[in-house]
Design a protein around this motif. Structure first.
Motif, short mmCIF file in Angstrom:
data_model
loop_
_atom_site.label_atom_id
_atom_site.label_comp_id
_atom_site.label_asym_id
_atom_site.label_seq_id
_atom_site.Cartn_x
_atom_site.Cartn_y
_atom_site.Cartn_z
N LEU A 1 46.84 47.73 70.98
CA LEU A 1 46.92 47.50 69.54
C LEU A 1 48.38 47.46 69.15
O LEU A 1 49.11 48.42 69.42
N LEU A 2 48.80 46.37 68.54
CA LEU A 2 50.16 46.22 68.05
C LEU A 2 50.14 46.20 66.53
O LEU A 2 49.40 45.40 65.94
N ILE A 3 50.92 47.09 65.93
CA ILE A 3 51.11 47.07 64.48
C ILE A 3 52.53 46.58 64.24
O ILE A 3 53.49 47.25 64.66
N THR A 4 52.67 45.46 63.58
CA THR A 4 54.01 44.93 63.34
C THR A 4 54.55 45.42 61.99
O THR A 4 53.78 45.75 61.08
N ALA A 5 55.86 45.50 61.91
CA ALA A 5 56.54 45.89 60.67
C ALA A 5 55.90 47.14 60.06
O ALA A 5 55.40 47.11 58.92
N SER A 6 55.90 48.22 60.81
CA SER A 6 55.20 49.45 60.39
C SER A 6 55.70 49.97 59.06
O SER A 6 56.87 49.82 58.71
N LEU B 1 48.03 43.41 62.40
CA LEU B 1 47.45 43.95 63.63
C LEU B 1 47.21 42.84 64.64
O LEU B 1 46.75 41.75 64.30
N ARG B 2 47.53 43.15 65.90
CA ARG B 2 47.22 42.25 67.00
C ARG B 2 46.61 43.08 68.12
O ARG B 2 47.18 44.08 68.55
N VAL B 3 45.44 42.66 68.56
CA VAL B 3 44.74 43.38 69.62
C VAL B 3 44.56 42.44 70.81
O VAL B 3 44.24 41.27 70.64
N THR B 4 44.80 42.98 71.98
CA THR B 4 44.54 42.24 73.22
C THR B 4 43.52 43.01 74.04
O THR B 4 43.39 44.23 73.93
#
Lengths: 111, 112
Positions: free
Chosen positions: B74-79, B61-64
């Motif tokens: 909210l970015l969820i990588t490699a879902s 998870l990456r939140v800005t």
């Protein structure tokens, strides 16, 4: 460690009846909040209690009331139920920090 | 009333792809939090970002947070298929007590 617990899981009531929902916070957490989540929407704040005192109340009618006990558990009461009260009722506890920890909710259906 | 609005309302992707959800809010905040909800059950706390932070990571998870635009992502990588759920942003507003104001949510479907 046990998380936030709520009872009952599901409940069916008739219009005009009264309902009591129960919540046990995480051990050591002194703050309990209640939220209503109508299908398809985000949760809406109803009440917050801290150390048995009401700290805040959302935009809900007086039919909604709550209390917190010395062991920090809490009850939410709703009187004169309306069809529109059908929702998932969520309880959240906090040690009075930023993060709130939610229980699984009580699904209330009013017919 | 809802403070935040998530965008998109629904998102459908394949496993392995990234998923990005956006949240806009209206008033000044102490912090912004993201929650996940499976099948209309309890909310699971994912990540908290304070008003003086711009970016935060937790696992995939990456939140800005952009307070000047009153928005967060909210970015969820490699879902993964297990990421299928509804995601809500919630703002902690300065009302003298800790109250969360939730957005309308994004329904994410990750297909195998």
């Amino acid at each position: 460690d046990a998380g936030v617990t709520q009872s009952p899981t599901h409940l069916i009531k008739t219009r005009g009846q009264q309902v009591t929902l129960r919540c046990s916070p995480i051990s050591g957490h002194k703050s309990v909040s209640w939220y209503q989540q109508v299908l398809g929407q985000g949760p809406q704040f109803i009440f917050q209690y801290y150390e048995k005192e009401e700290r805040g109340r959302g935009n809900f009618p007086d039919r909604f009331s709550a209390r917190q006990f010395p062991n920090y558990s809490s009850e939410l009461n709703v009187n004169a139920l309306l069809l529109g009260d059908s929702a998932l009722y969520l309880c959240a506890s906090s040690p009075w920090g930023d993060e709130q920890y939610f229980g699984p909710g009580t699904r209330l259906t009013v017919t | 009333s809802q403070q935040g609005e998530e965008d998109p309302q629904a998102l459908s992707i394949q496993e392995g792809e990234n998923a990005t959800m956006n949240c806009s809010y209206k008033t000044s905040i102490n912090n912004l939090q993201w929650y996940r909800q499976n099948s209309g059950r309890g909310l699971v706390h994912l990540i908290l970002i304070r008003s003086n932070e711009r970016e935060k990571h937790s696992g995939r998870l990456r939140v800005t947070l952009d307070t000047s635009k009153k928005s967060s992502s909210l970015l969820i990588t490699a879902s993964r298929a297990a990421d299928t759920a509804s995601y809500f942003c919630a703002t902690a507003v300065n009302t003298g007590f800790q109250k969360l104001v939730f957005g309308t949510g994004t329904r994410l479907l990750v297909s195998p």
